[in-house]
Scaffold this motif. Structure first.
Motif, PDB file in Angstrom:
ATOM      1  N   PRO A  82       0.837  -1.211   0.000  1.00  0.00           N
ATOM      2  CA  PRO A  82       0.000   0.000   0.000  1.00  0.00           C
ATOM      3  C   PRO A  82       0.867   1.254   0.000  1.00  0.00           C
TER       4      PRO A  82
ATOM      5  N   LEU B 109      -1.097   3.441  -4.258  1.00  0.00           N
ATOM      6  CA  LEU B 109      -1.989   2.286  -4.417  1.00  0.00           C
ATOM      7  C   LEU B 109      -2.577   1.838  -3.086  1.00  0.00           C
TER       8      LEU B 109
ATOM      9  N   THR C 106      -6.659  -3.699  -5.915  1.00  0.00           N
ATOM     10  CA  THR C 106      -6.311  -5.065  -6.331  1.00  0.00           C
ATOM     11  C   THR C 106      -7.298  -5.594  -7.354  1.00  0.00           C
TER      12      THR C 106
ATOM     13  N   VAL D 119      -2.289  -5.353  -4.263  1.00  0.00           N
ATOM     14  CA  VAL D 119      -1.794  -4.358  -3.311  1.00  0.00           C
ATOM     15  C   VAL D 119      -2.003  -4.930  -1.913  1.00  0.00           C
TER      16      VAL D 119
END
Length: 116
Positions: free
Chosen positions: A14, A86, A91, A114
């Motif tokens: 992340p 992200l 994802t 992610v």
């Protein structure tokens, strides 16, 4: 006819970044608008971003505005999706789609995960 090949996916923490590429074969690439879509497990495919044939117009879904940037290089027949900051909810399998009023082509997708 166009063939599209996505690349650049992977596992990222992340807050990290990835750049996806969508490479097209075919001499008519510059006439197609290109969209990026994603599909998370158990969810419907959703539109993420799109770009006009010239690259002059772009659009983003609200959840990625300010974090993702779409661009294209019509000399290289490639569209890019730069993904920053992200989040786990980003994802999914990311697909590119080339479309006109008459034609519609999809790539095979690239997985983005992610997770910490």
């Amino acid at each position: 006819q166009l063939q599209l090949v996505e690349s650049g996916g992977g596992l990222v923490q992340p807050g990290g970044s990835l750049r996806l590429s969508c490479a097209a074969s075919g001499y008519t690439f510059q006439y197609y608008a290109i969209g990026w879509f994603r599909q998370a497990p158990g969810k419907e495919r959703e539109g993420v971003s799109c770009i006009s044939p010239s690259g002059g117009n772009t659009n983003y879904t609200d959840s990625v505005k300010g974090r993702f940037t779409i661009s294209r290089d019509n000399v290289k027949n490639t569209v890019y999706l730069q993904m920053n900051s992200l989040r786990p909810e980003d994802t999914g399998v990311y697909y590119c789609n080339a479309f006109t009023l008459l034609n519609n082509y999809w790539g095979q997708g690239t997985q983005v995960t992610v997770s910490s």
